[in-house]
Design an enzyme around this catalytic site. Structure first.
Site, PDB file in Angstrom:
ATOM      1  CD  GLU A 106     -75.637 -46.983  49.078  1.00  0.00           C
ATOM      2  OE1 GLU A 106     -75.816 -47.347  47.903  1.00  0.00           O
ATOM      3  OE2 GLU A 106     -75.380 -47.784  50.003  1.00  0.00           O
ATOM      4  CB  CYS A 107     -79.310 -44.645  54.247  1.00  0.00           C
ATOM      5  SG  CYS A 107     -80.734 -44.752  55.368  1.00  0.00           S
ATOM      6  N   GLY A 108     -77.618 -43.361  56.027  1.00  0.00           N
ATOM      7  CA  GLY A 108     -76.882 -42.805  57.147  1.00  0.00           C
ATOM      8  C   GLY A 108     -75.667 -42.013  56.722  1.00  0.00           C
TER       9      GLY A 108
END
Length: 442
Positions: free
Chosen positions: A332-334
């Site tokens: 997720e994301c980072g």
């Protein structure tokens, strides 16, 4: 726990009474997190067990609040979680707590659903924290508007924050109309200020003097009427379903350090409830993966640790081997940025990342993604949100796109490569446990 403090246990098997307060404001930057943390710590110091929640999908404020109360902090979010899940968490907290605090997000009426919807649905008394800087008697008009904008809202009163002087405090009191309770004021003090960066507050683990900051703010609570417990609220037991053991025996490796820390406590609870064994590791410090069946890479701040992540060749190799063996990876994301070939920060510094996903990411000076979205995953829709300051350049086509809550434009891309699933979206697993489990099944 003494009988005097054990208020949260009163009630029948299906209804529990516990003092509770919903801390809100006219908007952001009024000091909600500082006041909520101060309240939690003050009452903990009085020997009370305090459970704290955060409305909205925030990751950073709960880290501060957890340090203040000493217990895990969960989200309360009507869209992302649903009413039943919110009710369950509050009911379980009321069974053990002497006080429940819920910190709002943005302003009281911002968003749809908004904080006022939560407070009204669960009959939570509302405390409005208002930054007094640049105002005096007019603060009462702002508070009056919040109290009366929606008839029937259980409005408890107002607390003035950032009061400049005793004379300033007198002028604030002069403006208060009859019928509007004034809990007092918190004087301006640099010791109370929590440091910030581009995604919000600095992570609790990175603030070396966080404890004295929280303790100093807690000391200021003693001079206000908030030193007393608020009124008790009835919390009812919702209909519940025991999660299926969909991940029985599955070992999930979860990245957790200062680079990867944006993860809902409720996600971990659900994975355990579905039978998974959770094993934590650090992409910053560990040279190898633990013995696990699948990997969960949450969001965070990989851009602040470019050289350390680049230099950890052992971890990058271990993740590449895990992927090549056909084992699941969910990012997720980072966590997704870490799996790209490279990541560049706003200053132009570049780090070589894992390279499981083709392309690169570049940090931007402005926000590039924000809002609630549903994520169409192989096992069904998961609800979540997005909040990021980077852009990705990749030749990889999206397998699907997030579905925005409030408009029809395309949402965040969801990438799939063999058993790897990656997106900017932060998903709340309890919104669809079966779909969440599918991401990790070997």
């Amino acid at each position: 726990m003494s009988v005097q403090n054990n208020i949260g246990c009163a009630g029948s098997d299906n209804v529990v009474f516990c003092p509770a307060l919903f801390i809100t404001a006219p908007g952001s930057n009024h000091g909600k997190t500082t006041i909520t943390a101060a309240l939690a710590r003050y009452h903990v110091e009085q020997g009370r067990k305090v459970r704290v929640f955060k409305s909205g999908p925030d990751f950073l404020d709960p880290m501060i609040l957890e340090r203040a109360c000493g217990l895990p902090v969960h989200q309360i979010d009507l869209w992302m979680m649903g009413e039943s899940e919110c009710r369950r968490l509050l009911y379980e907290a009321a069974q053990e707590a002497d006080l429940i605090l819920i910190e709002g997000v943005m302003g009281l009426f911002d968003g749809e659903p908004c904080c006022a919807d939560i407070a009204e649905l669960f009959s939570l008394p509302v405390l409005a924290v208002i930054n007094a800087a640049g105002t005096a008697q007019t603060l009462a008009a702002i508070a009056y508007g919040l109290a009366n904008y929606r008839p029937g809202l259980p409005f408890a009163g107002v607390l003035a924050n950032n009061v400049a002087s005793p004379r300033h405090a007198e002028m604030i009191v002069q403006g208060m109309p009859p019928g509007l309770r004034y809990f007092g004021g918190i004087m301006r003090d640099s010791r109370f200020v929590l440091p910030e960066r581009h995604l919000g507050l600095v992570q609790a683990e990175e603030v070396s003097d966080l404890e004295p900051r929280i303790s100093a703010a807690a000391g200021a609570i003693a001079s206000t009427e908030l030193a007393n417990l608020p009124e008790a609220v009835a919390f009812a037991l919702p209909k519940q379903q025991t999660p299926l053991q969909l991940l029985s025996g599955v070992r999930i490796g979860i990245a957790r350090d200062t680079a990867f820390s944006f993860i809902y406590a409720a996600n971990l609870d659900l994975l355990r409830a579905m039978g998974a064994a959770l094993v934590f590791f650090s992409p910053l410090a560990d040279a190898a993966l633990p013995d696990v069946d699948c990997i969960y890479l949450p969001g965070g701040y990989p851009e602040l640790h470019l050289q350390t992540l680049q230099a950890n060749a052992g971890m990058k190799s271990a993740l590449q081997t895990h992927f090549q063996l056909g084992k699941p990876v969910y990012a997720e994301c980072g966590g997704m940025l870490y799996l790209l070939e490279s990541l560049e920060d706003k200053a132009g510094n570049r780090g070589e990342m894992v390279g499981l996903l083709p392309g690169r990411a570049v940090m931007q000076s402005r926000l590039k993604g924000l809002g609630y979205q549903s994520a169409p995953m192989p096992g069904g829709l998961l609800r979540g949100h997005t909040f990021h300051h980077s852009l990705i350049e990749t030749p990889l086509g999206a397998a699907a796109f997030g579905e925005r809550l409030h408009n029809t434009s395309a949402g965040e891309a969801i990438y799939r490569l063999k058993r790897l699933t990656a997106s900017y979206l932060h998903c709340y697993f309890a919104s669809n446990p079966a779909a969440a489990a599918q991401l990790f099944l070997p």
